[in-house]
Design a protein around this motif. Structure first.
Motif, PDB file in Angstrom:
ATOM      1  N   UNK A  42      44.898  27.650  43.888  1.00 47.48           N
ATOM      2  CA  UNK A  42      44.308  27.578  42.542  1.00 47.48           C
ATOM      3  C   UNK A  42      42.798  27.808  42.625  1.00 47.48           C
ATOM      4  N   UNK A  43      42.148  27.155  43.555  1.00 53.76           N
ATOM      5  CA  UNK A  43      40.685  27.235  43.662  1.00 53.76           C
ATOM      6  C   UNK A  43      40.184  28.627  44.014  1.00 53.76           C
ATOM      7  N   UNK A  44      40.803  29.279  44.998  1.00 54.42           N
ATOM      8  CA  UNK A  44      40.285  30.562  45.484  1.00 54.42           C
ATOM      9  C   UNK A  44      40.285  31.625  44.382  1.00 54.42           C
ATOM     10  N   UNK A  45      41.418  31.889  43.709  1.00 51.02           N
ATOM     11  CA  UNK A  45      41.342  32.903  42.650  1.00 51.02           C
ATOM     12  C   UNK A  45      40.437  32.476  41.498  1.00 51.02           C
ATOM     13  N   UNK A  46      40.455  31.179  41.152  1.00 48.54           N
ATOM     14  CA  UNK A  46      39.577  30.711  40.067  1.00 48.54           C
ATOM     15  C   UNK A  46      38.124  30.988  40.416  1.00 48.54           C
ATOM     16  N   UNK A  47      37.718  30.651  41.636  1.00 48.84           N
ATOM     17  CA  UNK A  47      36.324  30.847  42.032  1.00 48.84           C
ATOM     18  C   UNK A  47      35.958  32.317  42.164  1.00 48.84           C
ATOM     19  N   UNK A  48      36.935  33.167  42.491  1.00 47.02           N
ATOM     20  CA  UNK A  48      36.680  34.605  42.548  1.00 47.02           C
ATOM     21  C   UNK A  48      36.549  35.205  41.152  1.00 47.02           C
ATOM     22  N   UNK A  49      37.270  34.645  40.189  1.00 46.28           N
ATOM     23  CA  UNK A  49      37.307  35.206  38.835  1.00 46.28           C
ATOM     24  C   UNK A  49      36.272  34.601  37.894  1.00 46.28           C
ATOM     25  N   UNK A  50      35.926  33.330  38.103  1.00 49.06           N
ATOM     26  CA  UNK A  50      35.077  32.617  37.146  1.00 49.06           C
ATOM     27  C   UNK A  50      33.783  32.129  37.788  1.00 49.06           C
ATOM     28  N   UNK A  51      32.743  32.064  36.957  1.00 45.86           N
ATOM     29  CA  UNK A  51      31.510  31.378  37.328  1.00 45.86           C
ATOM     30  C   UNK A  51      31.781  29.876  37.229  1.00 45.86           C
ATOM     31  N   UNK A  52      30.928  29.049  37.832  1.00 42.52           N
ATOM     32  CA  UNK A  52      31.140  27.602  37.742  1.00 42.52           C
ATOM     33  C   UNK A  52      31.223  27.062  36.313  1.00 42.52           C
ATOM     34  N   UNK A  53      30.591  27.758  35.358  1.00 39.28           N
ATOM     35  CA  UNK A  53      30.650  27.284  33.962  1.00 39.28           C
ATOM     36  C   UNK A  53      31.912  27.744  33.228  1.00 39.28           C
ATOM     37  N   UNK A  54      32.805  28.457  33.925  1.00 36.92           N
ATOM     38  CA  UNK A  54      34.067  28.889  33.321  1.00 36.92           C
ATOM     39  C   UNK A  54      34.026  30.281  32.717  1.00 36.92           C
ATOM     40  N   UNK A  55      32.853  30.912  32.627  1.00 37.60           N
ATOM     41  CA  UNK A  55      32.792  32.279  32.120  1.00 37.60           C
ATOM     42  C   UNK A  55      33.286  33.229  33.204  1.00 37.60           C
ATOM     43  N   UNK A  56      33.783  34.375  32.785  1.00 40.14           N
ATOM     44  CA  UNK A  56      34.370  35.323  33.727  1.00 40.14           C
ATOM     45  C   UNK A  56      33.288  36.101  34.481  1.00 40.14           C
ATOM     46  N   UNK A  57      33.551  36.381  35.740  1.00 41.54           N
ATOM     47  CA  UNK A  57      32.625  37.156  36.577  1.00 41.54           C
ATOM     48  C   UNK A  57      32.706  38.654  36.293  1.00 41.54           C
ATOM     49  N   UNK A  58      33.821  39.111  35.749  1.00 42.65           N
ATOM     50  CA  UNK A  58      34.044  40.539  35.538  1.00 42.65           C
ATOM     51  C   UNK A  58      34.362  40.805  34.070  1.00 42.65           C
ATOM     52  N   UNK A  59      33.650  41.762  33.470  1.00 41.87           N
ATOM     53  CA  UNK A  59      33.880  42.110  32.067  1.00 41.87           C
ATOM     54  C   UNK A  59      35.317  42.594  31.876  1.00 41.87           C
ATOM     55  N   UNK A  60      35.936  42.183  30.797  1.00 43.82           N
ATOM     56  CA  UNK A  60      37.279  42.643  30.470  1.00 43.82           C
ATOM     57  C   UNK A  60      38.390  41.892  31.187  1.00 43.82           C
ATOM     58  N   UNK A  61      38.042  40.908  31.975  1.00 50.57           N
ATOM     59  CA  UNK A  61      39.036  40.144  32.726  1.00 50.57           C
ATOM     60  C   UNK A  61      39.173  38.764  32.097  1.00 50.57           C
ATOM     61  N   UNK A  62      40.397  38.263  32.038  1.00 50.89           N
ATOM     62  CA  UNK A  62      40.632  36.915  31.519  1.00 50.89           C
ATOM     63  C   UNK A  62      41.516  36.150  32.482  1.00 50.89           C
ATOM     64  N   UNK A  63      41.318  34.864  32.523  1.00 52.55           N
ATOM     65  CA  UNK A  63      42.141  33.970  33.324  1.00 52.55           C
ATOM     66  C   UNK A  63      42.814  33.008  32.357  1.00 52.55           C
ATOM     67  N   UNK A  64      44.109  32.809  32.527  1.00 52.45           N
ATOM     68  CA  UNK A  64      44.864  31.994  31.585  1.00 52.45           C
ATOM     69  C   UNK A  64      45.765  31.042  32.346  1.00 52.45           C
ATOM     70  N   UNK A  65      45.755  29.800  31.946  1.00 51.38           N
ATOM     71  CA  UNK A  65      46.663  28.803  32.510  1.00 51.38           C
ATOM     72  C   UNK A  65      47.625  28.423  31.398  1.00 51.38           C
ATOM     73  N   UNK A  66      48.909  28.460  31.723  1.00 49.77           N
ATOM     74  CA  UNK A  66      49.895  28.125  30.706  1.00 49.77           C
ATOM     75  C   UNK A  66      50.985  27.260  31.314  1.00 49.77           C
ATOM     76  N   UNK A  67      51.537  26.346  30.522  1.00 47.39           N
ATOM     77  CA  UNK A  67      52.642  25.542  31.039  1.00 47.39           C
ATOM     78  C   UNK A  67      53.835  26.416  31.399  1.00 47.39           C
ATOM     79  N   UNK A  68      54.494  26.078  32.486  1.00 53.03           N
ATOM     80  CA  UNK A  68      55.640  26.860  32.954  1.00 53.03           C
ATOM     81  C   UNK A  68      56.719  26.981  31.876  1.00 53.03           C
ATOM     82  N   UNK A  69      56.987  25.894  31.153  1.00 54.91           N
ATOM     83  CA  UNK A  69      58.018  25.942  30.111  1.00 54.91           C
ATOM     84  C   UNK A  69      57.703  27.024  29.078  1.00 54.91           C
TER      85      UNK A  69
END
Length: 90
Positions: A42-69
Motif C-alpha cells: 500500500x505504501x510504495x505505490x501511494x508514495x510513488x503516486x502521491x505527495x505527502x499532502x495527498x495531491x497527485x505527483x503526475x498530472x492526469x493520474x488518480x488514485x482511488x481506494x474503494x471497498x472490495x464489496x
C-alpha cells in the motif's frame, strides 16, 4: 546492499460497469490489497503516486481506494465472454 524489488500483484481493471454504455480501458489497474498503511504493498505505490499532502505527483493520474464489496458489484462484467455477449445485444 541493494533492497530487493517489491513485486505488487495487480490486474487490469476497467471503469465501473454500466450496461447502458461501452467505455474503453484507460489503463486502470487493481491492487487487491486491504488498505493498511503498514503494508509496503500500500505504501510504495501511494508514495510513488502521491505527495505527502495527498495531491497527485503526475498530472492526469488518480488514485482511488474503494471497498472490495463495492468493487465486486461489477465482477460479472469481467467474466470471459461477457463483453462479446453484451455487444451482440447492444
Amino acid at each position: 546492499m541493494d533492497m530487493p524489488a517489491l513485486i505488487i500483484e495487480h490486474t487490469p481493471c476497467g471503469p465501473f460497469a454500466d450496461p447502458a454504455r461501452m467505455v474503453s480501458w484507460l489503463g486502470q489497474v487493481c491492487l487487491d490489497q486491504p488498505y493498511d498503511e503498514a503494508l509496503p504493498e500500500v505504501r510504495v505505490p501511494r508514495d510513488d503516486l502521491e505527495h505527502p499532502d495527498g495531491t497527485m505527483r503526475h498530472a492526469g493520474l488518480r488514485s482511488l481506494v474503494m471497498p472490495r464489496d463495492h468493487a465486486m458489484e461489477s465482477a460479472a462484467h469481467g467474466e470471459p465472454g461477457f463483453r462479446q455477449r453484451w455487444a451482440e445485444d447492444f
